[in-house]
Design a protein around this motif. Structure first.
Motif, PDB file in Angstrom:
ATOM      1  N   ARG A 109       0.824  -1.211   0.000  1.00 20.89           N
ATOM      2  CA  ARG A 109       0.000   0.000   0.000  1.00 20.89           C
ATOM      3  C   ARG A 109       0.856   1.258   0.000  1.00 20.89           C
ATOM      4  N   LEU A 110       1.927   1.211   0.764  1.00 23.01           N
ATOM      5  CA  LEU A 110       2.818   2.375   0.820  1.00 23.01           C
ATOM      6  C   LEU A 110       3.499   2.591  -0.523  1.00 23.01           C
ATOM      7  N   ALA A 111       3.836   1.510  -1.188  1.00 22.22           N
ATOM      8  CA  ALA A 111       4.417   1.637  -2.523  1.00 22.22           C
ATOM      9  C   ALA A 111       3.446   2.369  -3.429  1.00 22.22           C
ATOM     10  N   GLU A 112       2.203   1.985  -3.307  1.00 20.48           N
ATOM     11  CA  GLU A 112       1.185   2.623  -4.126  1.00 20.48           C
ATOM     12  C   GLU A 112       1.068   4.112  -3.791  1.00 20.48           C
ATOM     13  N   GLU A 113       1.193   4.420  -2.522  1.00 18.79           N
ATOM     14  CA  GLU A 113       1.121   5.809  -2.097  1.00 18.79           C
ATOM     15  C   GLU A 113       2.246   6.625  -2.727  1.00 18.79           C
ATOM     16  N   ARG A 114       3.423   6.045  -2.786  1.00 13.92           N
ATOM     17  CA  ARG A 114       4.553   6.714  -3.427  1.00 13.92           C
ATOM     18  C   ARG A 114       4.233   7.001  -4.877  1.00 13.92           C
ATOM     19  N   LEU A 115       3.613   6.039  -5.524  1.00  8.33           N
ATOM     20  CA  LEU A 115       3.274   6.207  -6.931  1.00  8.33           C
ATOM     21  C   LEU A 115       2.238   7.314  -7.105  1.00  8.33           C
ATOM     22  N   ARG A 116       1.306   7.383  -6.200  1.00  7.93           N
ATOM     23  CA  ARG A 116       0.308   8.451  -6.260  1.00  7.93           C
ATOM     24  C   ARG A 116       0.966   9.808  -6.114  1.00  7.93           C
ATOM     25  N   GLU A 117       1.935   9.861  -5.200  1.00  9.25           N
ATOM     26  CA  GLU A 117       2.665  11.121  -5.005  1.00  9.25           C
ATOM     27  C   GLU A 117       3.378  11.519  -6.279  1.00  9.25           C
ATOM     28  N   ALA A 118       3.991  10.532  -6.921  1.00 14.30           N
ATOM     29  CA  ALA A 118       4.701  10.810  -8.170  1.00 14.30           C
ATOM     30  C   ALA A 118       3.741  11.349  -9.212  1.00 14.30           C
ATOM     31  N   GLU A 119       2.581  10.729  -9.303  1.00 12.31           N
ATOM     32  CA  GLU A 119       1.605  11.161 -10.289  1.00 12.31           C
ATOM     33  C   GLU A 119       1.153  12.595 -10.031  1.00 12.31           C
ATOM     34  N   GLU A 120       0.873  12.869  -8.769  1.00 16.96           N
ATOM     35  CA  GLU A 120       0.420  14.205  -8.382  1.00 16.96           C
ATOM     36  C   GLU A 120       1.454  15.262  -8.756  1.00 16.96           C
ATOM     37  N   LEU A 121       2.676  14.982  -8.424  1.00 17.01           N
ATOM     38  CA  LEU A 121       3.746  15.918  -8.738  1.00 17.01           C
ATOM     39  C   LEU A 121       3.894  16.084 -10.238  1.00 17.01           C
ATOM     40  N   ALA A 122       3.846  14.952 -10.943  1.00 18.04           N
ATOM     41  CA  ALA A 122       3.997  15.011 -12.396  1.00 18.04           C
ATOM     42  C   ALA A 122       2.884  15.837 -13.011  1.00 18.04           C
ATOM     43  N   ALA A 123       1.672  15.646 -12.498  1.00 17.40           N
ATOM     44  CA  ALA A 123       0.533  16.404 -13.025  1.00 17.40           C
ATOM     45  C   ALA A 123       0.732  17.901 -12.831  1.00 17.40           C
ATOM     46  N   ARG A 124       1.386  18.262 -11.710  1.00 20.28           N
ATOM     47  CA  ARG A 124       1.637  19.688 -11.463  1.00 20.28           C
ATOM     48  C   ARG A 124       2.878  20.170 -12.168  1.00 20.28           C
TER      49      ARG A 124
END
Lengths: 165, 304
Positions: free
Chosen positions: B129-144
């Protein structure tokens, strides 16, 4: 009894009776892989018995009894599904260690008595291969030594007829 | 040939029918594993099929047991800080790499969650789950448009740690008799990695982001590793005769935390079944409820 001591007994039993139980299962199911699986299952149940602290007076008898009961369950399931066709087509070898030559040789051996009655096959194995006497055999099946002896005679004759061909 | 001789020969052949050496060796080691897993009752065995509440150690103090068993004094202090602390850890939950509170999220909140993972299986699932959270963070940053080299590197490092931990722990669970967790965890990770690799790929189209490409490369590598691991796990499930690890543990407690003396806690601890950790700890300062299904979420609400 402590875990270590029990483990020792457990493995010793497997060493001593593993082959015999395997043969017994082979007679029942006529398939090497399946017989191996059953053998393993027999011994896992045996472990549960050991662990429950039951007194082990006759390990061999207990193992055969477990195997016998297991085979009964297996037969029930076999009737429920059309396993026969599944079995005839060939149980998938689980892995590379499955040697086709050995499988074929053992299966051939078993095929000889395949169409004999369940009980007859068993009784022949237990007496002539495993060296049990009718009394011991009777214990496993909850039958008297007499019944076993009669069955033995009949089965031996049947086998002779088959092999004579 | 006379019939007697025939039958004798036959039986001799039958006598030679034995377990193949390789099979025998394999079976013996499986059986030993089984025996060790279902060991003689000497107290608590997680895989004990006949487990009853009598075999579970009687813990009278839930938090105290946490302190004894899982938490180092450092983490214990953090846990207390979490309880007394205030809105920080709550606000931290939505932070991203580069934010001030990101450290609180990863070093405090997530470590607290890990402290509540009582089995290899739970830890494996948490790490996934934490791995997934990291990926979400990456996506969020990339989107911005903010996924720079530094952030990518940080995420990459943590991602690797989570994946390795998830793998390690599911391997441990497998060794304990539960081969299904490994399969589920790796399967979920594989699809997650591939999904996010795709998303990041899309988001970085046209942009010259070598940092992002490195991250995407990692994700694909992990996805492939996870795929392989599933095959291994499948084999383990098939050959595992010891059954499924019964990791069902429910711990329900009613606890009160006395502000002045954190060690003292009255609780009734019952253990029955299903991986749920439900605790309600009421304090004068704040309500903390920690609930989990197969993974853990820590939510801290502050009442001022």
């Amino acid at each position: 009894m402590k875990q270590e001591a029990l483990e020792k007994i457990f493995i010793e039993s497997f060493t001593e009776y593993g082959d015999a139980i395997f043969r017994f299962c082979m007679v029942k199911v006529s398939n090497v892989e399946l017989a191996e699986d059953m053998t393993q299952e027999v011994f896992t149940r045996y472990w549960q018995s050991l662990r429950s602290g039951k007194e082990m007076t006759n390990t061999r008898s207990l193992l055969y009894t477990i195997a016998n009961n297991m085979a009964k369950d297996w037969y029930k399931r076999k009737k429920a599904t059309s396993l026969e066709s599944h079995m005839e087509l060939g149980y998938e070898p689980r892995d590379q260690e499955s040697s086709p030559e050995i499988n074929a040789a053992y299966t051939e051996l078993i095929r000889t008595i395949d169409d004999m009655e369940e009980n007859d096959k068993e009784v022949l194995l237990l007496k002539h291969v495993e060296g049990l006497d009718p009394k011991d055999i009777g214990e496993i099946h909850n039958e008297s030594a007499n019944v076993i002896s009669v069955r033995l005679n009949r089965a031996t004759k049947r086998l002779q007829e088959k092999l004579h061909i | 040939m006379n019939p007697e001789k025939n039958t004798q020969t036959y039986f001799e052949k039958l006598k030679r029918m034995k377990l193949r050496d390789s099979s025998r060796a394999r079976m013996e080691s499986s059986l030993l594993e089984y025996a060790r897993f279902h060991a003689v009752n000497e107290g608590v065995r997680v895989g004990d099929e006949n487990r009853s509440s009598k075999q579970v150690p009687q813990r009278t103090s839930f938090i105290a047991s946490l302190f004894n068993v899982r938490l180092s004094s450092m983490t214990a202090a953090l846990l207390i800080a979490l309880m007394i602390g205030g809105g920080t850890s709550y606000a931290a939950e939505s932070s991203l790499p580069g934010d001030l509170l990101y450290g609180v999220k990863t070093e405090i909140n997530e470590n607290v969650q890990s402290a509540f993972a009582f089995s290899a299986k739970a830890e494996a699932e948490l790490q996934a789950r934490l791995a997934e959270e990291r990926l979400r963070e990456a996506e969020e940053l990339a989107a911005r448009g903010e996924l720079d080299a530094e952030a990518s590197a940080e995420i990459g490092t943590r991602l690797r740690a989570h994946y390795e931990s998830a793998t390690e722990n599911s391997t441990e669970a497998t060794a304990d008799g539960d081969a299904e967790t490994a399969f589920k965890v790796q399967a979920s990770l594989e699809s997650t990695f591939r999904a996010y690799a795709g998303i990041l790929g899309t988001l970085s189209v046209g942009k010259e982001e070598t940092a992002t490409s490195a991250l995407i490369l990692d994700m694909n590598t992990y996805a492939n590793d996870a795929k392989e691991a599933q095959t291994t796990a499948t084999l383990n499930i098939k050959t595992n005769t010891s059954g499924i690890l019964n990791t069902d543990i429910t711990i329900g407690t009613d606890g009160k935390v006395d502000e002045t003396n954190k060690e003292e806690l009255d609780s009734d601890t019952t253990i029955d079944a299903n991986t749920n950790l439900d605790t309600d700890i009421n304090t004068d300062v704040l309500d903390t409820s920690i609930k989990t299904d197969t993974s853990l979420e820590a939510k801290t609400k502050i009442g001022l």
